[in-house]
Each structure stands twice: as C-alpha cells, then as structure tokens.
Design a protein around this motif. Structure first.
Motif, mmCIF file in Angstrom:
data_model
loop_
_atom_site.group_PDB
_atom_site.id
_atom_site.type_symbol
_atom_site.label_atom_id
_atom_site.label_comp_id
_atom_site.label_asym_id
_atom_site.label_seq_id
_atom_site.Cartn_x
_atom_site.Cartn_y
_atom_site.Cartn_z
ATOM 1 N N GLU A 255 1.962 2.609 0.948
ATOM 2 C CA GLU A 255 1.689 1.619 -0.092
ATOM 3 C C GLU A 255 1.312 0.278 0.527
ATOM 4 O OE1 GLU A 255 4.381 3.625 -0.045
ATOM 5 O OE2 GLU A 255 4.116 4.853 -1.844
ATOM 6 N N VAL B 50 4.714 -4.956 0.389
ATOM 7 C CA VAL B 50 3.804 -4.837 -0.755
ATOM 8 C C VAL B 50 4.035 -6.005 -1.702
ATOM 9 C CG1 VAL B 50 3.198 -3.453 -2.778
ATOM 10 C CG2 VAL B 50 3.583 -2.328 -0.578
ATOM 11 N N ALA C 193 -0.105 1.626 -5.232
ATOM 12 C CA ALA C 193 0.485 0.845 -4.143
ATOM 13 C C ALA C 193 1.007 -0.508 -4.614
ATOM 14 C CB ALA C 193 -0.540 0.651 -3.029
#
Length: 186
Positions: free
Chosen positions: A61, A121, A113
């Motif tokens: 991700e 992230v 993601a």
C-alpha cells in the motif's frame, strides 16, 4: 525527478533505487493486479533485494501510494487558465483525474492503498491531500469559500473511490467531476 522519500532523505543512488522500485510496481500491477502485487515481487523485478525494498516501503500500500504521489507531484498544474472560477476548478480536477486514465489496475490499487492504515500511507495521504487542496484553492482564487473548497475535496475523494471500484473510466470520471464542480460553483 528526485522526490523526498516518505521514510527518509535519499542519496542519488537511493533515489535511483526508489525510482526503479516504483517503475517496477507499475509493471507488476499491469500484469498481476493489486492482489498479485507484493514488495518482494516488485523488488525482484527492480533487481533489488527484498530487505532493501522494505527499507523504503513498509507495505505494498505504501509503495502504490508513493507511485500516485510521485505522479501527482510531477504533474504541473494547468498553466494560466483563463475563464471563470468553474473553468479553473474544472481544469484542475480533470488534470488530477486523468493521471491514471490509461492504467485501470493502478487506479484501483491507488484507491485501495490510500484507504490503508499504514503510518507511511497516512503520511502520503496527507501530502496528497494538501497538494490537491492547494491546487483547488489556487483555482478558486483569493477569498475562496472554505466550505466550497471542502465540498470540492469531498467531490474528488468520492470520485476517486467510485473509479477505483470500477464504476467507469477516469475519462468519464473527469467529465463527471467537471459537471459536478460546475453545478457547485455556478
């Protein structure tokens, strides 16, 4: 292009490694989709040891979010758009929406993601959100209404989720964003 990494500042050699990894990630996504993407597979494709890849990317991700961030950061804002506020905002939204028009696997992966909880992230999501906010704010002009700015951000975020779920192409998304922005602004 040498962008600052999410996790640390990069030397020229490290930046090259990150560039190879992000390019390889797009190749793997095209062939395998998000479900088939792993940091290990990307590392192999890029000719990098998996341990090295994990020093830069904490998860798949994180890697996909980085790909999107790099594309967004490398995309210039539409130059000197003349016309109404709605024209300027529409051009900004179309420009962002078309970043992944020809890559549906990447588009779906980006949606997945960016919804992740990985701290790296979350950091990139913040950077991406600030960049889009700034572009929209400039398009709205001085004295732009903060509520309108937030509505436009929500409009874009919702459109990203719809496109990532496969409800139309990014080209159609760009058209819908333009229509919706004009409804909001005119």
């Amino acid at each position: 292009m040498n962008l600052e990494s999410t996790r640390r500042r990069l030397t020229e050699k490290q930046a090259d490694t990150v560039d190879r990894l992000t390019r390889a990630a797009v190749e793997v996504l095209r062939e395998e989709g998000f479900a088939g993407l792993t940091v290990r597979t990307v590392a192999s494709r890029a000719g990098v040891a998996p341990a090295t890849a994990y020093t830069y990317f904490s998860s798949k991700e994180h890697l996909v979010a980085e790909v999107f961030w790099r594309r967004l950061a490398a995309t210039p804002e539409p130059a000197d758009i003349v016309g109404s506020t709605a024209d300027r905002v529409s051009a900004v939204l179309r420009n962002i929406a078309m970043l992944m028009d020809d890559e549906p696997e990447l588009a779906g992966a980006v949606t997945s993601a960016l919804l992740g909880r990985d701290p790296d992230v979350e950091h990139l999501r913040g950077r991406i959100g600030l960049d889009i906010r700034e572009r929209l704010s400039v398009a709205l002009g001085a004295g732009g209404d903060p509520d309108v700015l937030e509505a436009l951000e929500l409009l874009y975020a919702g459109a990203l989720v719809r496109a990532g779920m496969g409800y139309g192409t990014y080209a159609k998304l760009a058209d819908r964003l333009e229509t919706s922005a004009r409804l909001l602004l005119e």
